[in-house]
Scaffold this motif. Structure first.
Motif, mmCIF file in Angstrom:
data_model
loop_
_atom_site.group_PDB
_atom_site.id
_atom_site.type_symbol
_atom_site.label_atom_id
_atom_site.label_comp_id
_atom_site.label_asym_id
_atom_site.label_seq_id
_atom_site.Cartn_x
_atom_site.Cartn_y
_atom_site.Cartn_z
ATOM 1 N N LYS A 23 -24.677 0.550 38.969
ATOM 2 C CA LYS A 23 -26.000 0.226 39.481
ATOM 3 C C LYS A 23 -27.101 0.939 38.724
ATOM 4 O O LYS A 23 -28.166 0.382 38.505
ATOM 5 C CB LYS A 23 -26.101 0.586 40.970
ATOM 6 C CG LYS A 23 -25.344 -0.352 41.866
ATOM 7 C CD LYS A 23 -25.927 -1.728 41.770
ATOM 8 C CE LYS A 23 -25.428 -2.633 42.859
ATOM 9 N NZ LYS A 23 -26.031 -3.952 42.797
ATOM 10 N N ALA A 24 -26.860 2.191 38.337
ATOM 11 C CA ALA A 24 -27.908 2.960 37.661
ATOM 12 C C ALA A 24 -27.283 4.102 36.887
ATOM 13 O O ALA A 24 -26.213 4.584 37.231
ATOM 14 C CB ALA A 24 -28.905 3.509 38.674
ATOM 15 N N PHE A 26 -28.745 7.770 35.437
ATOM 16 C CA PHE A 26 -29.848 8.721 35.339
ATOM 17 C C PHE A 26 -29.346 9.968 34.633
ATOM 18 O O PHE A 26 -28.420 10.621 35.114
ATOM 19 C CB PHE A 26 -30.381 9.115 36.724
ATOM 20 C CG PHE A 26 -30.969 7.967 37.488
ATOM 21 C CD1 PHE A 26 -32.155 7.383 37.091
ATOM 22 C CD2 PHE A 26 -30.343 7.483 38.625
ATOM 23 C CE1 PHE A 26 -32.709 6.333 37.800
ATOM 24 C CE2 PHE A 26 -30.886 6.431 39.341
ATOM 25 C CZ PHE A 26 -32.060 5.858 38.932
ATOM 26 N N HIS A 31 -24.289 5.948 38.875
ATOM 27 C CA HIS A 31 -24.182 5.453 40.246
ATOM 28 C C HIS A 31 -23.403 4.134 40.207
ATOM 29 O O HIS A 31 -23.819 3.193 39.541
ATOM 30 C CB HIS A 31 -25.572 5.234 40.844
ATOM 31 C CG HIS A 31 -26.381 6.485 40.904
ATOM 32 N ND1 HIS A 31 -26.481 7.246 42.027
ATOM 33 C CD2 HIS A 31 -27.117 7.123 39.953
ATOM 34 C CE1 HIS A 31 -27.254 8.296 41.781
ATOM 35 N NE2 HIS A 31 -27.642 8.234 40.527
ATOM 36 N N THR A 40 -21.700 8.506 43.337
ATOM 37 C CA THR A 40 -22.341 9.132 42.186
ATOM 38 C C THR A 40 -21.323 9.991 41.469
ATOM 39 O O THR A 40 -20.643 10.809 42.077
ATOM 40 C CB THR A 40 -23.518 10.017 42.653
ATOM 41 O OG1 THR A 40 -24.409 9.214 43.425
ATOM 42 C CG2 THR A 40 -24.269 10.597 41.498
#
Length: 48
Positions: A23-24, A26, A31, A40
């Motif tokens: 999803k992401a 960073f 994630h 995470t």
């Protein structure tokens, strides 16, 4: 109480593969959505 208490040690060394949707990302954290949950993971834990 027993004077000589035995300790049982269980060790598990296994690999679990789960398919999920990234999803992401960073910095160094990824994630991942698996089912209805988003977990995470640090990027250092991911092995190719």
């Amino acid at each position: 109480m027993a004077a000589n208490a035995e300790t049982n040690k269980i060790s598990v060394d296994s690999t679990v593969s789960l398919k999920g949707i990234v999803k992401a990302i960073f910095n160094d954290t990824i994630h991942i959505q698996i089912g209805g949950k988003i977990i995470t993971l640090p990027a250092s834990q991911i092995t190719p």
